[in-house]
Structure formats: C-alpha cells, structure tokens
Design a protein around this motif. Structure first.
Motif: not given
Lengths: 380, 359
Positions: A307, A327-331
């Motif tokens: 990231q 959905t929260a954009g957390v890899p």
C-alpha cells in the motif's frame, strides 16, 4: 500524463464501445415493449447478443445478460446448485478452487446455509489447480456433486488454470455442470463453442461500459433464476435489459476479439519488459514458473508494504493496485497468495500490475524511472 | 509549501483543518485511519470515528478538496497500544484515557512515522490547540482559543519531536466558526454531530464493554472499617469518586452519601466512604513526557487532572522516575491511571500518568 497499470480492475473503454453506447442511449424504448420503439430497442439488444455469440463462437440464445461478472457468477453457482439438488437431493456438494473470485466463492459459501457443503480443489504452490487430482475428486464424488467451478485466469496472479481440461472431464465424461469465471480470460480458458461449461463475462474488463456482463448458459444446463420479476432474459434473469450498455458491451467484445492475436503478441513483449523492471527493482514475481496471462503480474517487494508503494507511485500518476480491496479501502492480504502458501506479512508486500489495450512502452519508461525511488522510501 | 498528511476522521474538524492547509498552498494527502479490526462491529453510528460511514465521509471531504485519499490500517497497533492498555488498566483498578494513548502511540507516532518515511513532512489534524514557535525554534503547545473545545489536554503527551511535525490549524478558531466555514466550503460534514464517546465502545456503554472483554469478577463492597456493604460484578465498572449506582442496601451511619474511595484489584474489593476521604493534595506521576526541555527542579504550574476539568494551581517536582505534584487547593475523586497535564499559563509543559493520589 498518467500511467495505468490496473487493467485487471477495469480497462479504459474502447472508442467503438462509446460510439455504440451513445448511439443506443439516444434511442427510446424498452426492449420488452411490443410497439415500434420497443421493437427498435429489442433489435439493438438481439443484434448485440448475436455479435457477442459470433465473436465467442456460442449461439446467441446461450447468452444471458446480467449486471456484470459478479451477478453472472452468482447466477451460475446459486442457480445450478439449487436446480441440481432439486432434481436429485443427493447432490449437495460443491467443488470449487480456493482461488475463486468473491463472486463465486461468497456465493458458494452462502450455499452452506442451505445445507450444501464445499470441497476445495487442491492447489499447487505455483498457484495452479492440480488438474489430475481435481479430475479424480470429480469422479469420486460424481454422485454427490451439484457443480464444479474454476476460473480461467486468476485475477491476482494471472495464472492460467486448467479449466478447459476439467470442463471437458466434467461435461463429456461425468455429465457434471462446470462453471468457469472467464472475467479475466482474455482468450484463455475453455472454448465456449464446445458448450462444456457456463461462463461469466464482464463488459468493462474488455473495454466496454461498466454495469453489464453475461452468463453463457449452454443448452441443457440445469439452472434456476436467482432474481424474480419480468423474466426478460430467458426467464433466468429479471430486470429491464440496459439497451445501451449491451450495445457497448457487444462492440467491446467484437473489438477485443478482432485485435486479440496482435494484442497478445504486443502485450507479451510489454509484459516481459515489465517483469524485467520489477525484478531489477528487487521484486519477486509470483508464480513465475506457472503458465500466466500476459496481462497480469503480481510481484512481492520484501521489506515494503504494497500500500505504501501504491501511495508513492500514485503521487507520480502511476496507478497500480495491491490486488484486493474491501469496501473501506483497507487492503487485506490476498487470499490467493495465502492459499499459495505465502504468509500474511509476505502477502502484504505485493503489488499487482495489469496491462491492457492502452498500455505502451511509455508507461513502462515512467515506471522504471520511479519504482526504485519508491521502493527505497517504502522500505522499512 | 510542505508535503503533509491530513488525518481525516470523517468529522467536521479534520475536514476544515485539511481545507485550510490546502488553501494555504500545501501539498496535502488525506489519510483515514482504520482502527477497528472488524469495522462493522465498531461504531455503526455517526458519532464514532471508525465506522464505514465515517470512512466514506472522509473520502468525500478529500474529493471536495481534490486531494488524494487513502485508508491506512493501524488496527493491529491500535488494538495492542490503545485497546489492550485500556483493558489492562481497568482490570487493575485504574481509569485510563484512551484518546491520550491514541495520540501518543498512533496519530503522532505510528501515523507520523509512516508519513515521514514516505517523504511527507508532517501531520495535520483537527485538534483544538495552538502551536507557537519560539525564536530558538522550540515549538510550544498552547490551549486553543475555544476554551470549551480545547484539546490540549489530550495532546499533553506529545514530545518536541512530535510537535515539530504537527499542524493544528483550528487552534485559533471557535467551533461555531469552524462549522460555518465548513458550510461555506461546501463540506457535507458541516452539521455532523461531535463525537464524545470512546470510539471502540459500541453504544457508548463502557461497563457493558468491560464485562464483555474482562468477564465478571464478583467481589465485595466494603467501608473503610471492613464492613461488607454489598457486592459487585467487577471493580473495573467503578470509578473513584463515583456515587451513583452503588446499590448499597442501607444508608451510612451518619446518613451521608458514600463514594468509591479505592479499587483493590488484589482481592477485588471496592472501598466506599464519605466525600471528605476523596480529598487529594499530593500526587505522584510516572512516565513523564515533556513538550520541550525537561525541567531541572521544582516549579509552580497549574495541572489539569482529567479532560474538561478545571486546572488547579500546584507545585511540580521532577523526580528520578517521574514527578510529584503538590496541589495548592484540594482536588476530589482522582484515580490512578488518569493523566495529569501540566500547564504554564496556556502553555502545556508536559504530562505524567497518576500513580498515587493522597491527602
């Protein structure tokens, strides 16, 4: 100028698709209406269906338009499994690979709540499903299996899977329904002309508009609908058919197929150079010994967080991906890499580079100028 | 112009803080911190800072400001440094402030370190506090002009190195003006309610949360003579100075209300007694953190002993491993684990974690 290395997420729309979409979008008419406007819309939809069928070598009547790849996968997994068990209550086993896209995997997991069980296909550490062992498993469980599912090309590693061979065993030898997620296939995977499997397609991965896809359903496939309503698509999928999206989708499929051979050769050369650049910068190519698509390369950069590299390259308008996002954009660590035996920490060091029809040498030049510096900064 | 990270919570303060830095010409990149390991189980409402809705609000703020936006996952560190510390402190009868720990360990440490490593020069947040640079280059931390919203207390754990990389653009503004500015700037979070609760405690019910995590550890409620007055389900659901909810069967001999005086984790006992016994004149503090030079000898100051409390004049003496504080006027209901933040006028001198509190 930006440099786009995320074609596996979505690829730029092709001019031919824009033109077809715009033209159809200006027409009024619901393809299910029987008056003149409806007939005109219906004609656009059916011509699109025929063009796609022709390009893919499958009868137009086997093409069920959906909202995209995920809905097509869901329809195949849920629809086939339920229909098969309704005909024979003993068939409540699903055989799927451990590296399927969530559209397949999560649909199969949902079926656990309906009393189905899941067997996973064995995977080698090269990221390829073991075809011989899987064929044996299909034979052993032939009486209990509702369906088997294996993607054509893995969306994260680019590894080409033995879907063609296993679809043939399932269909020809066992009469077992086989589903193939062909969203990232780009010319790989089972031949649809053989009618050996259901297949999921997504328009926007081919250069068409987002919001439309298709499930190819060979004649005789047991399939229940999963949505209920007007039954517009052969009573298997309900909802007004998006005329313009379908027209754009067809234009993209035709264009992709027409240019496929030349593009494959061009991308092969770009892909070789891309991987040289990544290795030069200290990267390790995942599954480098396995047969892989020319369009997807997943590399690990030990000591870096994938990231962080995305952030650093993004600042230079170079767009890459860590391969997966919620959905929260957390890899999260890629389940595909974990299934291949990577540790969570290793998996988090990865970046996916995917090429497509707009990729050029200039993109690679920009990457090779920037990557080493980014890796140095991201190194912890 | 500096390359800066703006920590966007999804609330109005951090949004306006980021907007001001963008307008001042800085190259700002927005970061939303993912602090929950399972985002949907932490606050689902709009008042926490960890929900998916907050992440989306933060994203839309970044869109409006036309700056890059990323979610950085600090959930593992947050769990280890903030949540675990919160639980272990409560389990031993202390009353910790997790917002301070989060600022100390996450926002101005893990986040800042990662930003600096990636080539950024500092971190912007929406805290209400002011930074003033001295002629020798020292950065002083001061209370904000909005006294009701002042957050210098929860920043009292920052060191000079951390302050040097921090930006608090809202310190000179009152909250109402920040909301009006958010409206003027077209930020959709302009009217979003403030968050008051602890972000990782669902529904804001701390006792419930502690029971869930620490279980039930029943014990006795006694008075100072050792007479058993009642029972409880875990000392960690009580706070020193607490009067309500003790559910003691009969009134005190003198008919006056009783308060929690001490929590004894050794034998799980809650000790209660009269208000006068809550009186504290002397404190000892551990783990001192100084915003600038560490003081060399005793000095007079004011101390604030919990968030939003009145400050009290005191004499502070540095010791080998901490500080002692003599209050000029008594304080009541001070619990070990609370943080004493030391002020010189509006300037924050430093802080220490209260270890003992005695008359």
């Amino acid at each position: 100028m930006s440099h786009y290395f995320d074609h596996a997420a979505t690829t730029p729309i092709r001019p031919a698709a824009v033109e077809a979409w715009l033209h159809a979008a200006e027409q009024t008419g619901n393809a299910a209406a029987i008056h003149g406007a409806g007939r005109a819309a219906r004609r656009i939809v059916e011509e699109a269906r025929e063009r796609i069928g022709e390009a893919l070598g499958t009868p137009a009547s086997t093409i069920i338009f959906t909202s995209g790849g995920t809905e097509a996968d869901n329809l195949a997994i849920l629809g086939v499994a339920r229909a098969r068990r309704q005909a024979d209550p003993a068939r409540n086993l699903l055989l799927i690979s451990p590296i399927e896209h969530h559209g397949v995997r999560d649909a199969a997991c949902h079926l656990l709540s309906e009393g189905f069980s899941i067997h996973e296909m064995p995977l080698t550490d090269r990221g390829v499903v073991n075809a011989a062992a899987t064929a044996d498993a299909m034979r052993l469980h032939a009486d209990e299996l509702a369906l088997a599912s294996l993607m054509a090309v893995n969306n994260e590693t680019g590894v080409i899977q033995p879907a063609q061979r296993l679809a043939a065993v399932a269909h020809d030898e066992l009469g077992l329904p086989f589903h193939c997620d062909m969203v990232q296939a780009h010319g790989q995977g089972p031949s649809l002309a053989d009618g050996q499997c259901t297949a999921a397609l997504a328009s926007h991965k081919l250069g068409g508009p987002m919001g439309v896809g298709a499930l190819i359903v060979p004649r005789g496939t047991p399939l229940q609908p999963t949505t209920y309503g007007g039954g517009q698509e052969s009573r298997l999928r309900s909802g007004t058919v998006p005329v313009a999206l379908v027209a754009g989708f067809a234009a993209a499929v035709v264009e992709a197929r027409r240019t496929q051979d030349a593009e494959t050769a061009r991308l092969q050369a770009l892909s070789r150079r891309l991987e040289d650049i990544l290795i030069q910068a200290g990267g390790t190519i995942i599954a480098d010994k396995a047969p892989r698509s020319t369009q997807i390369t997943f590399a690990l950069f030990p000591g870096c967080l994938g990231q962080d590299l995305v952030v650093l390259l993004d600042a230079h308008d170079i767009f890459v991906s860590t391969g997966a996002a919620c959905t929260a954009g957390v890899p999260h660590p890629s389940p595909v890499l974990l299934a291949m035996g990577c540790s969570e920490a290793e998996a988090m060091t990865g970046l996916r580079f995917s090429l497509g029809w707009t990729s050029t040498e200039a993109d690679l030049d920009a990457l090779s100028h920037t990557l080493a510096d980014a890796i140095e900064k991201a190194h912890r | 112009m500096a390359r800066l990270i703006a920590a966007l919570s999804g609330g109005v303060d951090s949004a306006v803080a980021a907007a001001r830095m963008v307008e001042a010409g800085h190259d700002v990149t927005a970061i939303h911190l993912a602090l929950s390991r399972t985002p949907l189980t932490y606050r689902a409402g709009s008042r926490g800072c960890c929900s998916l809705e907050d992440a989306n609000d933060a994203r839309r703020v970044a869109d409006t400001l036309a700056i890059p936006f990323y979610v950085w996952d600090f959930s593992t560190q947050f769990h280890e440094d903030v949540v675990q510390n919160f639980l272990s402190e409560y389990a031993r009868g202390h009353t910790p402030n997790p917002c301070l720990r989060c600022n100390e360990k996450i926002k101005f440490a893990a986040l800042c370190d990662r930003a600096l490593a990636l080539g950024f020069e500092g971190v912007v947040t929406g805290h209400y506090a002011r930074l003033i640079e001295q002629s020798d280059g020292t950065i002083d931390l001061h209370r904000s002009v909005d006294q009701a919203k002042d957050q210098s207390y929860v920043l009292g754990v920052l060191t000079q190195k951390q302050l040097r990389h921090s930006h608090f653009p809202l310190g000179d503004t009152i909250k109402e003006e920040v909301r009006r500015e958010a409206h003027r700037r077209g930020l959709r979070v302009a009217d979003k309610p403030d968050s008051y609760d602890i972000c990782f405690i669902p529904e804001g019910d701390t006792a419930d949360y502690l029971h869930d995590k620490l279980g039930y550890r029943p014990g006795q409620i006694k008075d100072e003579s050792g007479e058993v007055l009642g029972e409880h389900q875990g000392i960690f659901t009580y706070t020193i100075g607490q009067r309500k909810g003790l559910r003691l069967g009969h009134p005190a001999a003198d008919g006056r209300p009783r308060y929690v005086l001490r929590l004894d984790p050794q034998d799980d006992t809650v000790i209660v007694g009269p208000h006068a016994k809550l009186r504290v004149d002397h404190l000892s503090g551990v783990d001192p953190l100084w915003c600038g030079q560490a003081p060399s000898g005793p000095f007079t100051a004011t101390v604030q002993l919990r968030a939003h409390a009145q400050e009290v004049p005191a004499t502070v003496t540095p010791t080998a491993d901490g500080v002692t504080i003599r209050l000029d006027q008594p304080a009541y209901g001070i619990a070990p684990g609370q943080t004493a933040v030391i002020y010189d006028g509006t300037r924050v001198v430093g802080s220490a974690t209260i270890d003992t509190a005695t008359p």
